[in-house]
Design a protein around this motif. Structure first.
Motif, PDB file in Angstrom:
ATOM      1  N   LEU A 161       0.837  -1.200   0.000  1.00 18.63           N
ATOM      2  CA  LEU A 161       0.000   0.000   0.000  1.00 18.63           C
ATOM      3  C   LEU A 161       0.874   1.254   0.000  1.00 18.63           C
ATOM      4  O   LEU A 161       1.617   1.505   0.945  1.00 18.63           O
ATOM      5  N   SER A 162       0.766   2.022  -1.083  1.00 19.36           N
ATOM      6  CA  SER A 162       1.544   3.252  -1.241  1.00 19.36           C
ATOM      7  C   SER A 162       0.665   4.351  -1.823  1.00 19.36           C
ATOM      8  O   SER A 162      -0.317   4.063  -2.516  1.00 19.36           O
ATOM      9  N   TRP A 163       1.059   5.587  -1.581  1.00 18.64           N
ATOM     10  CA  TRP A 163       0.294   6.742  -2.042  1.00 18.64           C
ATOM     11  C   TRP A 163       0.114   6.737  -3.556  1.00 18.64           C
ATOM     12  O   TRP A 163      -0.985   6.979  -4.063  1.00 18.64           O
ATOM     13  N   TYR A 164       1.196   6.458  -4.305  1.00 17.13           N
ATOM     14  CA  TYR A 164       1.124   6.584  -5.763  1.00 17.13           C
ATOM     15  C   TYR A 164       0.165   5.572  -6.395  1.00 17.13           C
ATOM     16  O   TYR A 164      -0.305   5.766  -7.519  1.00 17.13           O
ATOM     17  N   LYS A 165      -0.148   4.499  -5.661  1.00 19.83           N
ATOM     18  CA  LYS A 165      -1.068   3.487  -6.193  1.00 19.83           C
ATOM     19  C   LYS A 165      -2.536   3.882  -6.049  1.00 19.83           C
ATOM     20  O   LYS A 165      -3.424   3.181  -6.544  1.00 19.83           O
ATOM     21  N   GLY A 166      -2.801   4.984  -5.339  1.00 15.22           N
ATOM     22  CA  GLY A 166      -4.159   5.520  -5.283  1.00 15.22           C
ATOM     23  C   GLY A 166      -5.103   4.830  -4.322  1.00 15.22           C
ATOM     24  O   GLY A 166      -6.312   5.082  -4.350  1.00 15.22           O
ATOM     25  N   ILE A 167      -4.588   3.997  -3.435  1.00 11.23           N
ATOM     26  CA  ILE A 167      -5.473   3.281  -2.515  1.00 11.23           C
ATOM     27  C   ILE A 167      -6.164   4.244  -1.547  1.00 11.23           C
ATOM     28  O   ILE A 167      -7.333   4.049  -1.198  1.00 11.23           O
ATOM     29  N   ASP A 168      -5.483   5.310  -1.125  1.00 12.85           N
ATOM     30  CA  ASP A 168      -6.116   6.280  -0.225  1.00 12.85           C
ATOM     31  C   ASP A 168      -7.256   7.008  -0.933  1.00 12.85           C
ATOM     32  O   ASP A 168      -8.313   7.265  -0.341  1.00 12.85           O
ATOM     33  N   TRP A 169      -7.067   7.315  -2.214  1.00 10.50           N
ATOM     34  CA  TRP A 169      -8.137   7.941  -3.003  1.00 10.50           C
ATOM     35  C   TRP A 169      -9.344   7.011  -3.098  1.00 10.50           C
ATOM     36  O   TRP A 169     -10.488   7.426  -2.925  1.00 10.50           O
ATOM     37  N   LEU A 170      -9.091   5.736  -3.361  1.00 10.38           N
ATOM     38  CA  LEU A 170     -10.174   4.763  -3.513  1.00 10.38           C
ATOM     39  C   LEU A 170     -10.969   4.618  -2.220  1.00 10.38           C
ATOM     40  O   LEU A 170     -12.208   4.555  -2.239  1.00 10.38           O
ATOM     41  N   VAL A 171     -10.275   4.586  -1.099  1.00  9.21           N
ATOM     42  CA  VAL A 171     -10.946   4.476   0.205  1.00  9.21           C
ATOM     43  C   VAL A 171     -11.755   5.744   0.495  1.00  9.21           C
ATOM     44  O   VAL A 171     -12.882   5.676   1.001  1.00  9.21           O
TER      45      VAL A 171
ATOM     46  N   TRP B 265       0.766   8.327   7.206  1.00  9.81           N
ATOM     47  CA  TRP B 265      -0.164   8.122   6.087  1.00  9.81           C
ATOM     48  C   TRP B 265      -0.837   6.755   6.189  1.00  9.81           C
ATOM     49  O   TRP B 265      -2.051   6.631   6.015  1.00  9.81           O
ATOM     50  N   TYR B 266      -0.045   5.729   6.505  1.00 13.31           N
ATOM     51  CA  TYR B 266      -0.576   4.371   6.559  1.00 13.31           C
ATOM     52  C   TYR B 266      -1.537   4.184   7.740  1.00 13.31           C
ATOM     53  O   TYR B 266      -2.582   3.533   7.600  1.00 13.31           O
ATOM     54  N   ALA B 267      -1.199   4.769   8.888  1.00 13.55           N
ATOM     55  CA  ALA B 267      -2.081   4.675  10.063  1.00 13.55           C
ATOM     56  C   ALA B 267      -3.429   5.332   9.768  1.00 13.55           C
ATOM     57  O   ALA B 267      -4.490   4.812  10.150  1.00 13.55           O
ATOM     58  N   ASN B 268      -3.391   6.455   9.074  1.00  7.49           N
ATOM     59  CA  ASN B 268      -4.615   7.166   8.700  1.00  7.49           C
ATOM     60  C   ASN B 268      -5.454   6.333   7.726  1.00  7.49           C
ATOM     61  O   ASN B 268      -6.683   6.253   7.843  1.00  7.49           O
ATOM     62  N   LEU B 269      -4.774   5.690   6.775  1.00  6.28           N
ATOM     63  CA  LEU B 269      -5.459   4.831   5.800  1.00  6.28           C
ATOM     64  C   LEU B 269      -6.141   3.654   6.497  1.00  6.28           C
ATOM     65  O   LEU B 269      -7.309   3.345   6.224  1.00  6.28           O
ATOM     66  N   LYS B 270      -5.438   3.006   7.408  1.00  7.53           N
ATOM     67  CA  LYS B 270      -6.002   1.859   8.131  1.00  7.53           C
ATOM     68  C   LYS B 270      -7.231   2.265   8.938  1.00  7.53           C
ATOM     69  O   LYS B 270      -8.228   1.537   8.999  1.00  7.53           O
ATOM     70  N   SER B 271      -7.155   3.438   9.547  1.00  6.30           N
ATOM     71  CA  SER B 271      -8.275   3.939  10.346  1.00  6.30           C
ATOM     72  C   SER B 271      -9.520   4.139   9.480  1.00  6.30           C
ATOM     73  O   SER B 271     -10.631   3.776   9.874  1.00  6.30           O
ATOM     74  N   LYS B 272      -9.330   4.697   8.291  1.00  6.34           N
ATOM     75  CA  LYS B 272     -10.456   4.930   7.380  1.00  6.34           C
ATOM     76  C   LYS B 272     -11.061   3.615   6.895  1.00  6.34           C
ATOM     77  O   LYS B 272     -12.283   3.477   6.793  1.00  6.34           O
ATOM     78  N   MET B 273     -10.205   2.641   6.583  1.00  6.23           N
ATOM     79  CA  MET B 273     -10.704   1.346   6.099  1.00  6.23           C
ATOM     80  C   MET B 273     -11.510   0.635   7.181  1.00  6.23           C
ATOM     81  O   MET B 273     -12.514  -0.021   6.897  1.00  6.23           O
TER      82      MET B 273
ATOM     83  N   TYR C 293      -4.098   3.904  -9.835  1.00  3.81           N
ATOM     84  CA  TYR C 293      -2.823   4.603  -9.640  1.00  3.81           C
ATOM     85  C   TYR C 293      -2.926   6.093  -9.977  1.00  3.81           C
ATOM     86  O   TYR C 293      -3.566   6.480 -10.949  1.00  3.81           O
ATOM     87  N   LYS C 294      -2.238   6.907  -9.181  1.00  6.14           N
ATOM     88  CA  LYS C 294      -2.183   8.352  -9.424  1.00  6.14           C
ATOM     89  C   LYS C 294      -1.052   8.705 -10.385  1.00  6.14           C
ATOM     90  O   LYS C 294      -1.077   9.759 -11.023  1.00  6.14           O
ATOM     91  N   VAL C 295      -0.067   7.819 -10.451  1.00  8.37           N
ATOM     92  CA  VAL C 295       1.134   8.068 -11.254  1.00  8.37           C
ATOM     93  C   VAL C 295       1.556   6.765 -11.921  1.00  8.37           C
ATOM     94  O   VAL C 295       1.472   5.696 -11.309  1.00  8.37           O
TER      95      VAL C 295
ATOM     96  N   ILE D 175     -12.339   0.902 -20.300  1.00  7.01           N
ATOM     97  CA  ILE D 175     -11.340   0.281 -19.421  1.00  7.01           C
ATOM     98  C   ILE D 175     -10.604   1.283 -18.527  1.00  7.01           C
ATOM     99  O   ILE D 175     -10.045   0.918 -17.499  1.00  7.01           O
ATOM    100  N   PHE D 176     -10.642   2.579 -18.899  1.00  8.06           N
ATOM    101  CA  PHE D 176      -9.974   3.615 -18.106  1.00  8.06           C
ATOM    102  C   PHE D 176     -11.004   4.519 -17.431  1.00  8.06           C
ATOM    103  O   PHE D 176     -12.061   4.800 -18.001  1.00  8.06           O
ATOM    104  N   PHE D 177     -10.680   4.987 -16.219  1.00  4.52           N
ATOM    105  CA  PHE D 177     -11.572   5.898 -15.499  1.00  4.52           C
ATOM    106  C   PHE D 177     -10.791   7.086 -14.946  1.00  4.52           C
ATOM    107  O   PHE D 177      -9.608   6.978 -14.614  1.00  4.52           O
ATOM    108  N   ASP D 178     -11.474   8.233 -14.880  1.00  4.60           N
ATOM    109  CA  ASP D 178     -10.891   9.416 -14.241  1.00  4.60           C
ATOM    110  C   ASP D 178     -10.866   9.200 -12.734  1.00  4.60           C
ATOM    111  O   ASP D 178     -11.661   8.417 -12.193  1.00  4.60           O
ATOM    112  N   LEU D 179      -9.979   9.923 -12.072  1.00  2.00           N
ATOM    113  CA  LEU D 179      -9.882   9.781 -10.617  1.00  2.00           C
ATOM    114  C   LEU D 179     -10.957  10.606  -9.917  1.00  2.00           C
ATOM    115  O   LEU D 179     -10.680  11.559  -9.182  1.00  2.00           O
ATOM    116  N   ASN D 180     -12.216  10.222 -10.177  1.00  4.32           N
ATOM    117  CA  ASN D 180     -13.345  10.783  -9.437  1.00  4.32           C
ATOM    118  C   ASN D 180     -14.423   9.706  -9.334  1.00  4.32           C
ATOM    119  O   ASN D 180     -14.490   8.785 -10.165  1.00  4.32           O
TER     120      ASN D 180
END
Length: 444
Positions: free
Chosen positions: A242-252, A286-294, A325-327, A374-379
């Motif tokens: 789990l990393s920021w650039y992979k967009g998992i925080d955005w998805l959550v 960042w990771y602690a915050n992500l876990k809390s949201k999940m 992914y964001k990047v 197959i592609f989606f905008d980040l919204n």
């Protein structure tokens, strides 16, 4: 000691391939190492058993540091993250195996757990050049402007960004000078490297798709669905470190909005903290915050790290793999798993760079898919619209078509031909011989 000397003598041959990388001796080791540990093990396992291989491997804490021979692979656990002296110990082994001329180095930034990793690597490459080794250098990530990942590396100062961007360019140019071939996984990454260095040494070696996988028994994923109450649910899967650039925080973050559009949706996050980033205060926060949201979302299942067998089980249980992914800075390991299991997969817009790879673009066209399929905008609206209008049959056709071009046999043969051009000559000679035979038969 005598046995070790015999092994060293056996593997100290001109056609031996030396490899520097993390290497997963056991399934659970990947949770303590990085994605390259899995990648390297799978890549080397696909090579012919007649090919002798020496792996200068990461010595994982808790594992034995004994030298191990597994089939045609000699594994020497000899370096540790954040241990400068142990990493330099590799220089000794490069000298000991003086007859082995081919060296494959796997590299990604933060590989060694600190900022001096690239400097250590440059020093190593200079030494290998002195030894006259043929070096294949596989860059698993290419970033040309740190501004796009500033939130991940917690670097916002403009002067600092300018300095490190300049340093990156110098690093890439020095890499190009020291090595014989640069290997990258996608055409987009090759183009970025060539733009900076003007290199003619770049070759593309995609992440291979395993073909011989165990089938998950129906009762296994039915059991999993019962445990997590997934019956009549549409399950989307995100897995990996789990990393920021992979967009998992955005998805959550957008998941509650997504649920309003797709009420029967469940998100499975099968992954855990990145071992190469754990310990960094910014990442840990960042990771602690992500876990809390999940934890607060009842329809988000966070499994933590999962073994390879569990990846297979969750892929079989889920309906869709998502890559938000964001990047785009590296190829996705989870994508290769999806291709192996013919699992539908969707991509965020930043991953449209995949289309620069001919096989990816061709697989899309052959499957009669457009970008909007197959592609989606980040919204949330764009993602919800794509999920509601999925072309499952065509997406499966796409993964099947792409998997065929990145098969285990195709990728391993390509690697063999890169470090041993004699293989190409043999293939060409065989082809010429067959052609001559065909002509003789035709004349008769």
């Amino acid at each position: 000691m005598k046995k070790i000397k015999e092994l060293f003598h056996k593997y100290n041959q001109p056609d031996t391939l030396m490899v520097f990388s993390s290497y997963a001796l056991k399934d659970g080791d990947i949770s303590k190492q990085n994605a390259l540990a899995w990648y390297t093990k799978e890549l080397l396992s696909s090579l012919p058993k007649s090919q002798k291989i020496i792996v200068l491997a990461e010595n994982v804490k808790g594992n034995s540091n004994k030298i191990i021979q597994k089939d045609n692979i000699l594994i020497i656990p000899c370096w540790q993250k954040r241990n400068f002296c142990s990493i330099l110990k590799n220089l000794y082994y490069y000298s000991v195996f003086n007859r082995a001329k081919n060296v494959l180095i796997q590299f990604e930034f933060n590989y060694f757990g600190h900022i001096f990793g690239p400097l250590i690597m440059l020093f190593t490459l200079a030494y290998l050049k002195i030894l006259n080794k043929k070096v294949l250098f596989q860059l698993h990530e290419i970033v040309t402007n740190l501004y796009i990942i500033r939130k991940q590396i917690n670097l916002t100062n403009k002067a600092a960004l300018h300095f490190f961007n300049f340093s990156l360019n110098v690093f890439y140019k020095l890499i190009n000078f020291f090595v014989d071939k640069i290997l990258v996984t996608e055409s987009s990454l090759a183009a970025k490297f060539k733009k900076i260095t003007g290199s003619n040494k770049v070759m593309i070696l995609p992440i291979m798709v395993k073909s011989q996988l165990q089938k998950v028994e129906k009762n296994e994923f039915n059991h999993l669905k019962n445990i997590y109450k997934l019956k009549n649910k549409f399950v989307i899967l995100f897995f990996g470190y789990l990393s920021w650039y992979k967009g998992i925080d955005w998805l959550v973050d957008i998941f509650p909005h997504l649920k309003k559009k797709v009420p029967n949706l469940t998100l499975v996050v099968a992954g855990d903290a990145s071992p190469t980033l754990v310990g960094d205060k910014h990442y840990d926060h960042w990771y602690a915050n992500l876990k809390s949201k999940m934890k607060k979302e009842k329809d988000i299942i966070h499994t933590g790290f999962i073994s390879n067998n569990d990846v297979e089980l969750w892929l079989s249980t889920s309906d869709l793999l998502i890559l938000p992914y964001k990047v785009f800075k590296s190829s996705s390991g989870p994508l290769s798993w999806a291709l192996s299991y013919n699992k539908p997969v969707i991509f965020s817009i930043p991953l449209k760079e995949y289309k620069k790879s001919d096989d990816f673009a061709y697989a899309l066209k052959k499957s009669d898919l457009t970008d909007s399929d197959i592609f989606f905008d980040l919204n949330a609206k764009s993602l919800a619209n794509l999920i509601q209008n999925l072309k499952i049959g065509q997406l499966k056709k796409f993964t099947k078509n792409l998997a065929e071009t990145r098969s285990e046999k195709t990728v391993s043969t390509k690697l063999l031909n890169i470090f041993n051009p004699a293989n190409n000559k043999k293939i060409n000679n065989n082809a010429k011989s067959l052609l001559l035979k065909a002509l003789r038969l035709a004349i008769r």
